[in-house]
Scaffold this motif. Sequence first.
Motif, PDB file in Angstrom:
ATOM      1  N   ARG A 297       0.841  -1.188   0.000  1.00 44.37           N
ATOM      2  CA  ARG A 297       0.000   0.000   0.000  1.00 44.37           C
ATOM      3  C   ARG A 297       0.886   1.252   0.000  1.00 44.37           C
TER       4      ARG A 297
ATOM      5  N   GLU B 273      -6.111   3.397  -0.190  1.00 37.99           N
ATOM      6  CA  GLU B 273      -6.622   2.278  -0.976  1.00 37.99           C
ATOM      7  C   GLU B 273      -7.574   2.755  -2.064  1.00 37.99           C
TER       8      GLU B 273
ATOM      9  N   ARG C 192     -10.119   5.067   4.233  1.00 37.84           N
ATOM     10  CA  ARG C 192      -9.302   4.256   3.323  1.00 37.84           C
ATOM     11  C   ARG C 192      -8.906   5.079   2.095  1.00 37.84           C
TER      12      ARG C 192
ATOM     13  N   TYR D  98     -15.917   5.507   4.422  1.00 30.49           N
ATOM     14  CA  TYR D  98     -14.952   4.576   3.844  1.00 30.49           C
ATOM     15  C   TYR D  98     -13.885   5.332   3.055  1.00 30.49           C
TER      16      TYR D  98
ATOM     17  N   SER E 152      -9.907  -4.207   0.147  1.00 31.57           N
ATOM     18  CA  SER E 152     -10.515  -2.926   0.516  1.00 31.57           C
ATOM     19  C   SER E 152     -11.945  -2.834  -0.013  1.00 31.57           C
TER      20      SER E 152
END
Length: 197
Positions: free
Chosen positions: A20, A105, A102, A98, A65
């Motif tokens: 990542r 991602e 994240r 989200y 993810s």
Amino acid sequence: MTTAAVPRGGGREAITRAARESFAERGYHGSSIRDIAARAGLSLSALYHWHSGKQDLLAALIEESTEEYFRRCDEALRDAGDDPAARLGALVRATVEYRISRQVESTIAASEWRNLDPAHRERLDGMRAAATRLWADLVEDGVARGAFRCEHPGDARRAVVAACNAIAHWYEPDRGLAVPDLVDRYTAIALRVVDCR
């Protein structure tokens, strides 16, 4: 007969974290499998115990993810009840939260999707289609029940999803915009876009 050492505790998580970081900093093509292994503090053979290569790492990162996104959406919709406006608000909240939690991602999935090989892309396209269907079904249900009066449900859905997804590219915690406030703002925008009466 000898067997390769199996990484202990956190091996897979360390690899995912390292991939990542590397993809975010250098992009897919700028990242090497050796660099990812070094960042994870593991040997190449240990990395290969978990993933067959860089392509597999990219696909796994996107898939994991995306699965988390679906879990969040399912939980939000389960708690929202049957009202179309409440369900739309729940899906907006799950998506905004989200995309903020994240961000890396989300950005990797958007920018590196083109680098997936055909087999991975075909499999993950199914997940993308399922996300589209989730939103489309919700908006279409609201229109069918008279809660949403937008003339073009598909366009309305695309506008709302694009706005929520774009948050991953610009949100900065130090701007002073609290996540609940952002959720409220984007929920209000979504309800206006679908012409919720």
